[in-house]
Scaffold this active site. Structure first.
Site, PDB file in Angstrom:
ATOM      1  CB  VAL A  66      -0.933   0.010   1.222  1.00 21.64           C
ATOM      2  CG1 VAL A  66      -1.811   1.266   1.213  1.00 21.64           C
ATOM      3  CG2 VAL A  66      -1.795  -1.244   1.246  1.00 21.64           C
ATOM      4  CG  ASP A  67       3.684   4.081  -2.442  1.00 22.05           C
ATOM      5  OD1 ASP A  67       3.582   5.054  -1.667  1.00 22.05           O
ATOM      6  OD2 ASP A  67       4.573   3.980  -3.302  1.00 22.05           O
TER       7      ASP A  67
END
Length: 428
Positions: free
Chosen positions: A219-220
């Site tokens: 998750v970025d």
């Protein structure tokens, strides 16, 4: 422990003498007076080039003596000679120590066990100063409770700087030393009060499924688009769904080649299935969930509870032990995407017979401030009331999805010319 005593005045060597490591130095002095002809009024006792104070009551262990060490008996040095030694420059002090090693075979024999190749170094003044100079100077100044100068630099340099502090070069050097002092102080405070700042923070990963294939997704929130690797596309059977008209380049800290785009795939997070589009890159990480998917499904990254809330479900971020170490290496960081769809699409053999798919809209290259498209393009465009021009090719592609021209132009205006966002707005 066993000690060897060398009387340089008479040339006699005593020992090894077996003594206890708990013996006080005063008791050892008394023993040397009786057996080795030591006289406190005429002689000094040396250990590692330092004079041992005969009045100390510390034990031999506390003074740092070890078995097989060598002690030297020498005549007392007059105060004038001591003063001269104290005023020697650093280079002269190092050379004096080298000469001492050349003339003192016993001391050299002891140090050669700790410094391999000492015999070669002693015979080369330049190499000796380069290799052993820092250690000798550290020994010279290390016996003081405080540094010889506030900056902790060689005394020669400190004297030169203070002799003319207004010189531009000296002023610059002093400013650098003051800055370094402040940095060192910050480091000490950080280590003492916030040591957790020096630990590595694990990245944010969650468990998902794509076509019933379990994946650990990164998750970025700093990535613009959601990314899938070519390797995972093959494993999940989605490689045949890659639209290669969207070949381009992903730009961030580095660059990566975009293989194409998967316009829609079902992703399972906990018990919820949500649609997701992927930009396909030849990268080491399987899936990177970017801002496009997070905003579309109103995700919330809750670091206090260590969970991701998305599409009305909640999933925990993986602990550090659950993240493979290989995942921490080579994470891609593309934050913007430029695709070849800025140019008119050229139908290929595999795509010419396929009708346009919902959502198959080119992702235009982001522009600073999302300004208007340059008017010098070869394709004609539609001009809005504000004078903004949109490429005719982009308008046509959106109209091919079944939307009227006015609605397409309005959507492009609302999204500052971003065709992908405009398509999402039209489908709502």
């Amino acid at each position: 422990m066993d000690l060897t005593i060398s009387n340089e005045l008479t040339g006699e060597i005593y020992g090894p003498i077996e003594v206890s490591e708990d013996m006080a130095l005063t008791d050892l002095i008394a023993l040397l007076q009786a057996d080795c002809g030591f006289d406190k009024t005429k002689h000094d006792l040396y250990y590692n080039m330092d004079i041992l104070d005969s009045n100390r009551t510390q034990s031999l262990k506390e003074l740092g003596l070890k078995t097989d060490d060598l002690l030297l008996i020498r005549g007392k040095i007059s105060n004038s000679i001591q003063t001269d030694a104290a005023t020697l420059s650093d280079e002269a002090f190092i050379e004096q120590f080298r000469q001492e090693l050349l003339n003192n075979q016993m001391l050299r024999s002891q140090l050669i066990l700790q410094i391999p190749g000492l015999n070669d170094l002693v015979n080369d003044p330049l190499l000796f100063r380069e290799r052993l100079g820092p250690l000798i100077l550290q020994r010279r100044y290390g016996g003081y409770n405080t540094a010889m100068n506030p900056f902790g630099i060689p005394q020669d340099e400190y004297t030169r700087l203070m002799a003319n502090p207004d010189d531009p070069d000296n002023k610059k050097r002093i400013a650098e030393l003051l800055d370094q002092q402040a940095i060192d102080e910050q480091l000490r405070n950080a280590i003492e009060y916030t040591p957790e700042m020096f630990t590595q923070v694990p990245m944010l990963y969650i468990n998902i499924e794509i076509n019933n294939y379990p994946v650990k997704a990164f998750v970025d929130t700093g990535a613009q688009t959601t990314i899938m690797s070519t390797r995972l596309a093959k494993k999940t059977g989605l490689s045949r769904m890659i639209d290669k008209r969207f070949i381009g380049e992903a730009r961030g800290v580095g660059t990566g080649k975009i293989i194409g785009r998967i316009h829609q795939a079902q992703v399972k997070i906990e018990t919820q299935y949500i649609p997701c589009s992927f930009t396909v890159l030849d990268t080491d990480i399987d899936v990177l969930i970017g801002l496009d998917m997070l905003k579309r499904h109103l995700a919330c990254v809750d670091l206090k509870e260590n969970v991701l809330r998305i599409a009305e479900v909640e999933t925990s971020f993986l602990s550090e032990a659950e993240i493979p170490k290989s995942f921490q290496e080579g994470l891609p960081a593309p934050t913007s995407v430029t695709t070849s769809s800025d140019k008119p699409l050229t139908p290929t053999k595999t795509s010419s017979t396929l009708p346009p798919q919902p959502g198959a809209v080119p992702a235009l290259a982001p522009r600073t401030g999302m300004g208007p498209t340059p008017t010098g393009r070869s394709t004609a465009g539609a001009t809005t009331a504000t004078g903004r021009t949109f490429p005719e090719q982009t308008i046509k592609q959106l109209m091919d999805l079944g939307f009227p021209r006015d609605a397409v132009v309005k959507a492009l205006k609302q999204t500052n010319g971003n065709a992908e966002f405009a398509a999402s707005l039209l489908f709502q």
